[in-house]
Design a protein around this motif. Structure first.
Motif, PDB file in Angstrom:
ATOM      1  N   UNK A 303       0.849  -1.194   0.000  1.00  0.00           N
ATOM      2  CA  UNK A 303       0.000   0.000   0.000  1.00  0.00           C
ATOM      3  C   UNK A 303       0.875   1.231   0.000  1.00  0.00           C
ATOM      4  N   UNK A 304       0.288   2.353  -0.390  1.00  0.00           N
ATOM      5  CA  UNK A 304       1.051   3.605  -0.446  1.00  0.00           C
ATOM      6  C   UNK A 304       0.176   4.782  -0.028  1.00  0.00           C
ATOM      7  N   UNK A 305       0.849   5.836   0.377  1.00  0.00           N
ATOM      8  CA  UNK A 305       0.197   7.109   0.708  1.00  0.00           C
ATOM      9  C   UNK A 305      -0.830   6.978   1.844  1.00  0.00           C
ATOM     10  N   UNK A 306      -0.510   6.220   2.862  1.00  0.00           N
ATOM     11  CA  UNK A 306      -1.445   6.056   3.966  1.00  0.00           C
ATOM     12  C   UNK A 306      -0.782   6.424   5.298  1.00  0.00           C
ATOM     13  N   UNK A 307      -1.604   6.829   6.239  1.00  0.00           N
ATOM     14  CA  UNK A 307      -1.157   7.070   7.610  1.00  0.00           C
ATOM     15  C   UNK A 307      -1.470   5.886   8.495  1.00  0.00           C
ATOM     16  N   UNK A 308      -2.597   5.242   8.256  1.00  0.00           N
ATOM     17  CA  UNK A 308      -2.962   4.054   9.015  1.00  0.00           C
ATOM     18  C   UNK A 308      -3.673   3.084   8.094  1.00  0.00           C
ATOM     19  N   UNK A 309      -3.613   1.789   8.440  1.00  0.00           N
ATOM     20  CA  UNK A 309      -4.191   0.738   7.621  1.00  0.00           C
ATOM     21  C   UNK A 309      -4.974  -0.187   8.538  1.00  0.00           C
ATOM     22  N   UNK A 310      -6.229  -0.466   8.191  1.00  0.00           N
ATOM     23  CA  UNK A 310      -7.100  -1.284   9.023  1.00  0.00           C
ATOM     24  C   UNK A 310      -7.680  -2.415   8.196  1.00  0.00           C
ATOM     25  N   UNK A 311      -7.683  -3.621   8.765  1.00  0.00           N
ATOM     26  CA  UNK A 311      -8.218  -4.797   8.101  1.00  0.00           C
ATOM     27  C   UNK A 311      -9.632  -5.048   8.616  1.00  0.00           C
ATOM     28  N   UNK A 312     -10.592  -5.044   7.682  1.00  0.00           N
ATOM     29  CA  UNK A 312     -11.986  -5.309   8.030  1.00  0.00           C
ATOM     30  C   UNK A 312     -12.473  -6.562   7.307  1.00  0.00           C
ATOM     31  N   UNK A 313     -13.450  -7.322   7.883  1.00  0.00           N
ATOM     32  CA  UNK A 313     -14.056  -7.049   9.193  1.00  0.00           C
ATOM     33  C   UNK A 313     -13.095  -7.356  10.340  1.00  0.00           C
ATOM     34  N   UNK A 314     -13.385  -6.776  11.458  1.00  0.00           N
ATOM     35  CA  UNK A 314     -12.577  -6.989  12.657  1.00  0.00           C
ATOM     36  C   UNK A 314     -11.896  -5.743  13.151  1.00  0.00           C
ATOM     37  N   UNK A 315     -11.668  -4.757  12.240  1.00  0.00           N
ATOM     38  CA  UNK A 315     -11.051  -3.516  12.661  1.00  0.00           C
ATOM     39  C   UNK A 315      -9.634  -3.694  13.186  1.00  0.00           C
ATOM     40  N   UNK A 316      -8.878  -4.596  12.558  1.00  0.00           N
ATOM     41  CA  UNK A 316      -7.514  -4.903  13.019  1.00  0.00           C
ATOM     42  C   UNK A 316      -6.543  -3.886  12.439  1.00  0.00           C
ATOM     43  N   UNK A 317      -5.754  -3.275  13.306  1.00  0.00           N
ATOM     44  CA  UNK A 317      -4.760  -2.293  12.863  1.00  0.00           C
ATOM     45  C   UNK A 317      -3.554  -3.049  12.292  1.00  0.00           C
ATOM     46  N   UNK A 318      -3.318  -2.906  10.977  1.00  0.00           N
ATOM     47  CA  UNK A 318      -2.191  -3.579  10.334  1.00  0.00           C
ATOM     48  C   UNK A 318      -1.240  -2.548   9.727  1.00  0.00           C
ATOM     49  N   UNK A 319      -1.215  -1.344  10.313  1.00  0.00           N
ATOM     50  CA  UNK A 319      -0.397  -0.271   9.769  1.00  0.00           C
ATOM     51  C   UNK A 319       1.071  -0.668   9.642  1.00  0.00           C
TER      52      UNK A 319
END
Length: 325
Positions: A303-319
């Motif tokens: 991924x590119x150009x992001x501040x945070x990354x979240x995996x859904x469903x579940x709302x898991x922070x994978x930044x």
């Protein structure tokens, strides 16, 4: 002599009492959506022709509040010394009329005016102003999804005028000067080809000055393509430019060019020039690509150009990750 003095005193009492009752305040803190036409919310009764109406608390207009526009109060102040919200959900005969205006966020207060789609709110009459915030700590926000009939001029001193895609603000017909100050924001939410532009109604309307520190805020949605353009305003005169200048990237990562026009009887346009800075999932794989019930698969991505990354469903922070099982 005594008789004359008492007569004058009585006259003064009557005059002052009548003047005081020309100002009436709506208050309903702790309650949601108090009806403007419910007299129990007003300390001196419903506001009438030429009066000053102060809204502190949460008021709602869902229908015509008068039978003719000239019966409306001359001044409406939303959020004076306190918080105040006025939501207009219906009707076409509400607003201010005369020689005053609509003031949102006054004397340290925080004001909000929301005009929903299908509703109309007016500022009509000679010298009528729509002002957001002031120089004494007042701040405000006006959001327009319906119709704001702002015939004369506006001042954004401390706060935001937000035009939604369905919003209309197209009746400017006066030489009176409008301005967006250094703490003012003019915001447009665009949906595909739809934009709630500011428009003059004749050859004299909308004379706008932009402080060099003023803000242009753009939110883009719907279907669009690179090089699409939108007209944000048609004006009689335009002086200055926003802090964003002639090119900027918004909070979504879209880059725009701004054309302010000639400054005289022209239009201001916005063109989408790039989405290169948009947050993007460049690649996403699953190994194995299919599993049976109870099995596991490893997801991997770039991924590119992001501040945070979240995996859904579940709302898991994978930044901080590039894969997970």
């Amino acid at each position: 002599m005594n008789t004359c003095f008492l007569g004058l005193a009585a006259l003064l009492t009557v005059t002052l009492g009548a003047s005081a009752q020309n100002i009436t305040t709506f208050t309903n803190f702790g309650e949601a959506g108090g009806d403007w036409l419910d007299e129990t919310f007003w300390d001196f009764g419903l506001p009438g022709d030429g009066s000053t109406a102060i809204v502190n608390g949460d008021a709602v207009i869902d229908r015509n509040i008068v039978t003719a526009q000239n019966q409306n109060p001359g001044i409406i102040r939303i959020g004076e010394f306190d918080d105040g919200t006025l939501t207009v959900t219906g009707g076409t005969l509400s607003g201010a009329h005369g020689n005053g205006g609509i003031f949102v966020g006054v004397e340290g207060g925080k004001g909000t005016l929301v005009i929903e789609e299908g509703a109309t709110f007016r500022s009509q009459g000679a010298g009528m102003n729509v002002r957001i915030g002031d120089d004494f700590g007042g701040s405000g926000r006006i959001t327009v999804a319906g119709v704001l009939q702002n015939y004369k001029f506006f001042e954004i001193i401390n706060g935001t005028l937000e035009m939604l895609p369905t919003g209309q603000n197209n009746l400017f017909n006066s030489i009176d000067p409008s301005f967006v100050g250094p703490n003012g924001t003019l915001a447009f939410v665009i949906d595909g080809s739809e934009v709630g532009a500011l428009e003059r109604a004749n050859a004299s309307g909308l004379n706008l000055t932009l402080d060099p520190a003023s803000t242009l805020e753009i939110t883009l949605g719907g279907a669009f393509a690179i090089n699409d353009s939108w007209t944000l305003m048609s004006y009689t005169s335009l002086t200055g430019s926003f802090a964003q200048g002639t090119s900027f990237t918004n909070q979504q990562g879209y880059t725009f060019a701004v054309d302010y026009g000639s400054g005289s009887s022209d239009v201001m346009t916005l063109t989408l020039t790039s989405d290169a800075l948009r947050p993007k999932i460049d690649a996403l794989t699953a190994t194995p690509a299919s599993i049976s019930s109870g099995g596991t698969s490893t997801l991997a991505w770039t991924a590119s150009n992001f501040d945070s990354l979240t995996l859904d469903p579940g709302g898991v922070d994978v930044t901080a990750l590039s894969s997970t099982t």
